[in-house]
Scaffold this motif. Sequence first.
Motif, PDB file in Angstrom:
ATOM      1  N   HIS A 268       8.937   0.642   7.301  1.00  9.72           N
ATOM      2  CA  HIS A 268       8.306  -0.270   6.340  1.00  9.72           C
ATOM      3  C   HIS A 268       7.223  -1.147   6.981  1.00  9.72           C
ATOM      4  O   HIS A 268       6.193  -1.421   6.368  1.00  9.72           O
ATOM      5  CB  HIS A 268       9.382  -1.140   5.685  1.00  9.72           C
ATOM      6  N   GLN A 269       7.473  -1.558   8.228  1.00  4.50           N
ATOM      7  CA  GLN A 269       6.467  -2.366   8.943  1.00  4.50           C
ATOM      8  C   GLN A 269       5.147  -1.625   9.043  1.00  4.50           C
ATOM      9  O   GLN A 269       4.075  -2.224   9.025  1.00  4.50           O
ATOM     10  CB  GLN A 269       6.949  -2.634  10.362  1.00  4.50           C
ATOM     11  N   GLN A 272       3.235  -1.883   5.853  1.00  2.66           N
ATOM     12  CA  GLN A 272       2.574  -3.186   5.748  1.00  2.66           C
ATOM     13  C   GLN A 272       1.320  -3.243   6.613  1.00  2.66           C
ATOM     14  O   GLN A 272       0.292  -3.765   6.186  1.00  2.66           O
ATOM     15  CB  GLN A 272       3.550  -4.298   6.161  1.00  2.66           C
ATOM     16  N   ALA A 273       1.427  -2.676   7.820  1.00  2.00           N
ATOM     17  CA  ALA A 273       0.271  -2.673   8.720  1.00  2.00           C
ATOM     18  C   ALA A 273      -0.852  -1.813   8.150  1.00  2.00           C
ATOM     19  O   ALA A 273      -2.033  -2.168   8.234  1.00  2.00           O
ATOM     20  CB  ALA A 273       0.680  -2.169  10.101  1.00  2.00           C
ATOM     21  N   ALA A 274      -0.480  -0.701   7.533  1.00  2.84           N
ATOM     22  CA  ALA A 274      -1.493   0.178   6.929  1.00  2.84           C
ATOM     23  C   ALA A 274      -2.177  -0.537   5.772  1.00  2.84           C
ATOM     24  O   ALA A 274      -3.404  -0.445   5.610  1.00  2.84           O
ATOM     25  CB  ALA A 274      -0.844   1.480   6.457  1.00  2.84           C
ATOM     26  N   ALA A 275      -1.393  -1.285   4.987  1.00  5.22           N
ATOM     27  CA  ALA A 275      -1.969  -2.040   3.869  1.00  5.22           C
ATOM     28  C   ALA A 275      -2.970  -3.075   4.390  1.00  5.22           C
ATOM     29  O   ALA A 275      -4.062  -3.239   3.842  1.00  5.22           O
ATOM     30  CB  ALA A 275      -0.855  -2.720   3.075  1.00  5.22           C
ATOM     31  N   LYS A 276      -2.600  -3.714   5.484  1.00  2.00           N
ATOM     32  CA  LYS A 276      -3.481  -4.724   6.094  1.00  2.00           C
ATOM     33  C   LYS A 276      -4.798  -4.082   6.555  1.00  2.00           C
ATOM     34  O   LYS A 276      -5.878  -4.621   6.331  1.00  2.00           O
ATOM     35  CB  LYS A 276      -2.741  -5.351   7.278  1.00  2.00           C
ATOM     36  N   LEU A 277      -4.661  -2.901   7.168  1.00  6.10           N
ATOM     37  CA  LEU A 277      -5.862  -2.190   7.636  1.00  6.10           C
ATOM     38  C   LEU A 277      -6.778  -1.824   6.473  1.00  6.10           C
ATOM     39  O   LEU A 277      -8.000  -1.973   6.560  1.00  6.10           O
ATOM     40  CB  LEU A 277      -5.456  -0.903   8.353  1.00  6.10           C
ATOM     41  N   ILE A 278      -6.169  -1.332   5.395  1.00  4.54           N
ATOM     42  CA  ILE A 278      -6.967  -0.942   4.226  1.00  4.54           C
ATOM     43  C   ILE A 278      -7.704  -2.159   3.678  1.00  4.54           C
ATOM     44  O   ILE A 278      -8.901  -2.098   3.368  1.00  4.54           O
ATOM     45  CB  ILE A 278      -6.076  -0.306   3.129  1.00  4.54           C
ATOM     46  N   PHE A 294       1.037  11.311   5.976  1.00  6.29           N
ATOM     47  CA  PHE A 294       2.383  10.736   5.939  1.00  6.29           C
ATOM     48  C   PHE A 294       2.534   9.909   4.656  1.00  6.29           C
ATOM     49  O   PHE A 294       1.562   9.346   4.146  1.00  6.29           O
ATOM     50  CB  PHE A 294       2.606   9.794   7.140  1.00  6.29           C
ATOM     51  N   ALA A 295       3.782   9.807   4.180  1.00  5.77           N
ATOM     52  CA  ALA A 295       4.053   9.052   2.944  1.00  5.77           C
ATOM     53  C   ALA A 295       3.653   7.583   3.069  1.00  5.77           C
ATOM     54  O   ALA A 295       3.445   6.909   2.058  1.00  5.77           O
ATOM     55  CB  ALA A 295       5.529   9.163   2.595  1.00  5.77           C
ATOM     56  N   ASN A 296       3.500   7.096   4.309  1.00  5.72           N
ATOM     57  CA  ASN A 296       3.156   5.685   4.509  1.00  5.72           C
ATOM     58  C   ASN A 296       1.848   5.300   3.814  1.00  5.72           C
ATOM     59  O   ASN A 296       1.688   4.161   3.373  1.00  5.72           O
ATOM     60  CB  ASN A 296       3.025   5.371   6.008  1.00  5.72           C
ATOM     61  N   THR A 297       0.908   6.257   3.724  1.00  2.00           N
ATOM     62  CA  THR A 297      -0.384   5.937   3.113  1.00  2.00           C
ATOM     63  C   THR A 297      -0.199   5.516   1.657  1.00  2.00           C
ATOM     64  O   THR A 297      -0.729   4.481   1.230  1.00  2.00           O
ATOM     65  CB  THR A 297      -1.339   7.151   3.198  1.00  2.00           C
ATOM     66  N   LYS A 301      -0.692   1.784  -0.126  1.00  2.00           N
ATOM     67  CA  LYS A 301      -1.578   1.522  -1.274  1.00  2.00           C
ATOM     68  C   LYS A 301      -0.837   0.781  -2.368  1.00  2.00           C
ATOM     69  O   LYS A 301      -1.408  -0.062  -3.052  1.00  2.00           O
ATOM     70  CB  LYS A 301      -2.156   2.842  -1.793  1.00  2.00           C
ATOM     71  N   LYS A 302       0.451   1.111  -2.525  1.00  3.07           N
ATOM     72  CA  LYS A 302       1.263   0.408  -3.544  1.00  3.07           C
ATOM     73  C   LYS A 302       1.468  -1.062  -3.188  1.00  3.07           C
ATOM     74  O   LYS A 302       1.672  -1.894  -4.049  1.00  3.07           O
ATOM     75  CB  LYS A 302       2.611   1.095  -3.716  1.00  3.07           C
ATOM     76  N   LEU A 303       1.419  -1.342  -1.900  1.00  3.49           N
ATOM     77  CA  LEU A 303       1.630  -2.729  -1.470  1.00  3.49           C
ATOM     78  C   LEU A 303       0.415  -3.622  -1.743  1.00  3.49           C
ATOM     79  O   LEU A 303       0.512  -4.839  -1.729  1.00  3.49           O
ATOM     80  CB  LEU A 303       1.939  -2.768   0.044  1.00  3.49           C
ATOM     81  N   ILE A 304      -0.721  -2.988  -1.931  1.00  2.42           N
ATOM     82  CA  ILE A 304      -1.964  -3.783  -2.108  1.00  2.42           C
ATOM     83  C   ILE A 304      -2.080  -4.268  -3.554  1.00  2.42           C
ATOM     84  O   ILE A 304      -1.900  -3.513  -4.477  1.00  2.42           O
ATOM     85  CB  ILE A 304      -3.197  -2.957  -1.691  1.00  2.42           C
TER      86      ILE A 304
END
Length: 304
Positions: A268-269, A272-278, A294-297, A301-304
């Motif tokens: 999960h971290q 969050q880091a990927a959301a921050k980068l985006i 990877f599913a993380n992408t 996006k859902k976190l944004i």
Amino acid sequence: MSNTVIQVSSDLIHSMKKHYADSLLEKIPPGAVFAAKHNSCSITAYRSGKVMFQGKMHAEEAMKWGKPSDPPAKRKTSGSPLPPNISRMSLIGSDEVGTGDYFGPITVVSAYVKKEQIPLLKELGVKDSKDLSDIQIIKIAKDLLHVIPYSLLLLRNEKYNKLQASGMTQGKMKALLHNQALNNLLKKITPETPEAILIDQFVEADTYYRHLKGQAEIVKENVFFSTKGESVHIAVAAASILARYAFVKSFDDLSNEAEFTLPKGAGHQVDQAAAKLIKQKGEAALYKYAKVHFANTEKAKKLI
Ligand code: MN
């Protein structure tokens, strides 16, 4: 079974030592925190967190503190069976790092260890990289770099994402990288040849060679596959340490570029880091930092 082994925290070892205070033995084996003899059951606790109970009622005594640890998973080999003396051979080991991490590259290393060098590598602390911290790995790797010939390949995220988008599986990428690293290293050490080559098995031998179909130079002679390859031959442990070292360095560079510390793994971290980068650099920037399929992408996006 005449003994039971459990794995516990150092806090619990502390409590156990108090509990057995009246039965402590003066002589303790190397690596042990305490040894005790209680109702004809010997208890030995090690700094690693392992506690062994031997003798009468060993299982019952152990039950007071925890459940027996699972027996270590069995090794699997694929393709030709391993030669019985393989661990003492002059051998090329090959391993990869980073395949399960969302951020960062894949690194593959093939490393050649002559049999005369095996004691030296043990001396340098070479062992399964999963049992070593990144700090220990960096220290050992810096020594290793000067001691053994190796070939290191780094598949950066941009290239990885391109290959993946073109339909290539991660398994095929790994097979191509291992084969390339082996070719490079065999050329490097020529005219010397290893007695055997051991790839830390990530796929069955048949599938591995299917991935390599059509390649100009396929390394196949004396090639063996085994899971837990680092426990078969120290060359695989050395390869995995060098691969981890290269991965950690490259990962730190990416963190510097991102201007914050990227987390390893794919939890999960990482989302969050990927959301921050985006948010900071735009979605397209991910291609440079991450394995975007990877599913993380999507989670990011859902976190944004
Ligand atoms: Mn491996």
